[in-house]
Design an enzyme around this catalytic site. Structure first.
Site, PDB file in Angstrom:
ATOM      1  N   LEU A  64      44.091  25.739  34.107  1.00 37.41           N
ATOM      2  CA  LEU A  64      43.129  26.127  35.140  1.00 37.41           C
ATOM      3  C   LEU A  64      41.742  25.582  34.853  1.00 37.41           C
ATOM      4  O   LEU A  64      40.810  25.836  35.613  1.00 37.41           O
ATOM      5  CB  LEU A  64      43.071  27.660  35.236  1.00 37.41           C
ATOM      6  CG  LEU A  64      44.412  28.378  35.409  1.00 37.41           C
ATOM      7  CD1 LEU A  64      44.210  29.889  35.392  1.00 37.41           C
ATOM      8  CD2 LEU A  64      45.088  27.944  36.701  1.00 37.41           C
ATOM      9  N   TYR A 119      34.800  14.943  43.589  1.00 35.58           N
ATOM     10  CA  TYR A 119      35.593  16.074  43.104  1.00 35.58           C
ATOM     11  C   TYR A 119      37.062  15.876  43.467  1.00 35.58           C
ATOM     12  O   TYR A 119      37.960  16.006  42.620  1.00 35.58           O
ATOM     13  CB  TYR A 119      35.062  17.377  43.705  1.00 35.58           C
ATOM     14  CG  TYR A 119      35.857  18.609  43.326  1.00 35.58           C
ATOM     15  CD1 TYR A 119      35.790  19.147  42.050  1.00 35.58           C
ATOM     16  CD2 TYR A 119      36.668  19.260  44.268  1.00 35.58           C
ATOM     17  CE1 TYR A 119      36.520  20.277  41.708  1.00 35.58           C
ATOM     18  CE2 TYR A 119      37.393  20.382  43.935  1.00 35.58           C
ATOM     19  CZ  TYR A 119      37.312  20.893  42.656  1.00 35.58           C
ATOM     20  OH  TYR A 119      38.031  22.021  42.322  1.00 35.58           O
ATOM     21  N   LYS A 123      40.387  15.332  41.022  1.00 38.16           N
ATOM     22  CA  LYS A 123      41.570  16.189  41.100  1.00 38.16           C
ATOM     23  C   LYS A 123      42.824  15.356  41.374  1.00 38.16           C
ATOM     24  O   LYS A 123      43.894  15.616  40.804  1.00 38.16           O
ATOM     25  CB  LYS A 123      41.381  17.240  42.197  1.00 38.16           C
ATOM     26  CG  LYS A 123      40.418  18.357  41.826  1.00 38.16           C
ATOM     27  CD  LYS A 123      40.950  19.185  40.660  1.00 38.16           C
ATOM     28  CE  LYS A 123      40.150  20.434  40.394  1.00 38.16           C
ATOM     29  NZ  LYS A 123      40.672  21.222  39.258  1.00 38.16           N
ATOM     30  N   ASN A 148      40.633  27.411  49.788  1.00 35.81           N
ATOM     31  CA  ASN A 148      39.543  28.305  49.388  1.00 35.81           C
ATOM     32  C   ASN A 148      40.124  29.614  48.853  1.00 35.81           C
ATOM     33  O   ASN A 148      40.951  30.250  49.519  1.00 35.81           O
ATOM     34  CB  ASN A 148      38.644  28.604  50.591  1.00 35.81           C
ATOM     35  CG  ASN A 148      37.969  27.354  51.120  1.00 35.81           C
ATOM     36  OD1 ASN A 148      36.953  26.923  50.605  1.00 35.81           O
ATOM     37  ND2 ASN A 148      38.556  26.756  52.153  1.00 35.81           N
ATOM     38  N   PRO A 310      34.839  83.961  51.014  1.00 33.88           N
ATOM     39  CA  PRO A 310      35.781  85.088  50.942  1.00 33.88           C
ATOM     40  C   PRO A 310      35.723  85.968  52.192  1.00 33.88           C
ATOM     41  O   PRO A 310      34.643  86.308  52.682  1.00 33.88           O
ATOM     42  CB  PRO A 310      35.322  85.855  49.706  1.00 33.88           C
ATOM     43  CG  PRO A 310      34.680  84.811  48.843  1.00 33.88           C
ATOM     44  CD  PRO A 310      34.009  83.873  49.789  1.00 33.88           C
ATOM     45  N   GLY A 311      36.927  86.282  52.726  1.00 34.92           N
ATOM     46  CA  GLY A 311      37.040  87.182  53.866  1.00 34.92           C
ATOM     47  C   GLY A 311      36.704  86.574  55.204  1.00 34.92           C
ATOM     48  O   GLY A 311      36.792  87.261  56.231  1.00 34.92           O
TER      49      GLY A 311
END
Length: 399
Positions: A64, A119, A123, A148, A310-311
């Site tokens: 890589l 580039y 490659k 991409n 509560p209640g």
């Protein structure tokens, strides 16, 4: 299986390394055929001795390493072709003909807007070097031309527009889009890693190229991840802006399984700054307790949390069409429902000790009573539609 990863500190290298570690440690059991031994992680600042050892002992190589942003155009060839030569020469030195993967680029097609790029030329030279190496040694090579890439840990302001957009929008920084109609072919990092693991297992996907278009074919010279997405820059930015608004609107956009939106959202979240990871929610508080909307969806209603003192009795209303789930997760209570026009009351005693979902039926008035004298009761609530103050479909009537 001993594995050498060159460019291990980069975006793809880091994701691949962590995926292999999860398999090695038994945390990821989705690839039972893989047994991972030593991982040799080589990068630009690694000692040459590491490359020597790895090339002697590796059973598979992921190359890589490469140059994306050099100081001069000449460095493309030095970094992309030159290191590939060094790697293959070192493998030959140790008579190691293990399989080798090369990360190339769609720019190596040298067609269209890629025709004259240094580039792409570097490659392409690396690709031909690998194919010649395969003919010379008999080693199996996997040459991938990446489109991409995007995903977590990708460096913004480098060579990925998606990473830059995610980072800038997450951090309230400006973005520039010169032409929103430009279409990108995008490959998500997890889809790429899945394909690289397939290569490791010998089940890679092969392809040829028609210009810049990938054509999957069983005996292709190249390899490719089978799932990519074609999206315009405008569509990417629109999605990201909706993601950024979610903490304020509470509305989660549609993110179907395996969709580009789902993958982009995961990517966007990975760029959130610390102060945005925690989202304050509006609590509607009174003497009875509180009610807080948690999440809204475009097509599947909304989620809320209700805390009863509560209640206290809450509810005492009914709906024509809306229906809900009440799920008590803490405390002890009673849910009651009565069909409008009937005297029969349905009673459901509920508790966080035995969590269950109780339907609030259309046409039934209902309530929820905290039976404890000392503890708050916490109820998760789901409604099948978003609350609309203009059409609340909610009518007071005691059970």
């Amino acid at each position: 299986m001993n594995i050498l990863i060159t460019g291990a500190a980069g975006f793809v290298g880091k994701n691949l390394t962590e995926a292999l570690r999860c398999i090695k440690d038994g945390k990821d059991r989705t690839h039972p055929a893989l047994t991972i031994g030593e991982l040799y992680l080589y990068d630009i600042d690694s000692p040459s001795e590491l490359l020597e050892e790895a090339c002697q002992k590796a059973d598979f190589v992921f190359n890589l390493a490469g140059v994306n942003r050099p100081q001069s155009q000449e460095e493309f060839m030095q970094g992309n072709f030159g290191f590939a030569s060094t790697l293959l020469d070192t493998l030959k030195k140790h008579h190691n003909t293990c399989p080798v993967m090369l990360s190339s680029s769609i720019q190596a097609t040298l067609v269209g807007r890629y025709a004259d790029g240094e580039y792409g030329k570097s490659k392409k030279a690396g690709e031909e070097l690998f194919f010649s190496y395969a003919e010379e040694t008999g080693a199996k090579v996997f040459v991938y031309r990446f489109p991409n890439l995007f995903g977590k840990w990708c460096r913004p302001n480098y060579n990925s527009a998606v990473a830059t957009f995610c980072n800038n929008i997450a951090n309230d920084l400006p973005i520039t889009v010169n032409d929103p109609t430009v279409t990108l072919e995008l490959l998500y990092i997890d889809d790429l890693i899945d394909e690289m693991l397939c290569a490791l297992e010998g089940t890679e996907h092969r392809c040829e190229f028609d210009g810049v278009d990938t054509v999957l074919t069983a005996n292709g010279r190249y390899c490719a991840a089978p799932v990519t997405h074609r999206v315009t820059l405008g569509e990417i930015v629109e999605l990201l802006q909706r993601f950024a608004q979610q903490p304020q609107t509470l509305v989660m956009p549609q993110i179907p399984a395996d969709s580009f939106a789902k993958k982009l959202y995961s990517t966007y979240l990975s760029y959130l700054p610390k102060e945005k990871v925690s989202v304050p929610l509006k609590m509607n508080v009174d003497a009875r307790g509180s009610f807080t909307e948690l999440l809204k969806t475009e097509n599947c209603g909304q989620f809320s949390v209700n805390i009863s003192k509560p209640g206290i009795t809450k509810g005492q209303h009914w709906h024509h069409t809306k229906w809900e789930f009440f799920i008590v997760v803490s405390g002890h209570g009673l849910i009651q429902l009565r069909k409008i026009g009937s005297d029969e009351v349905l009673n459901y005693e509920v508790s966080g000790e035995k969590i269950e979902a109780v339907h609030m039926l259309p046409g039934y008035t209902h309530n929820i009573i905290n039976l404890s004298n000392t503890e708050d009761m916490v109820t998760l609530m789901w409604a099948n539609e978003l609350f609309s103050p203009d059409k609340p479909d909610t009518f007071f009537e005691e059970v």
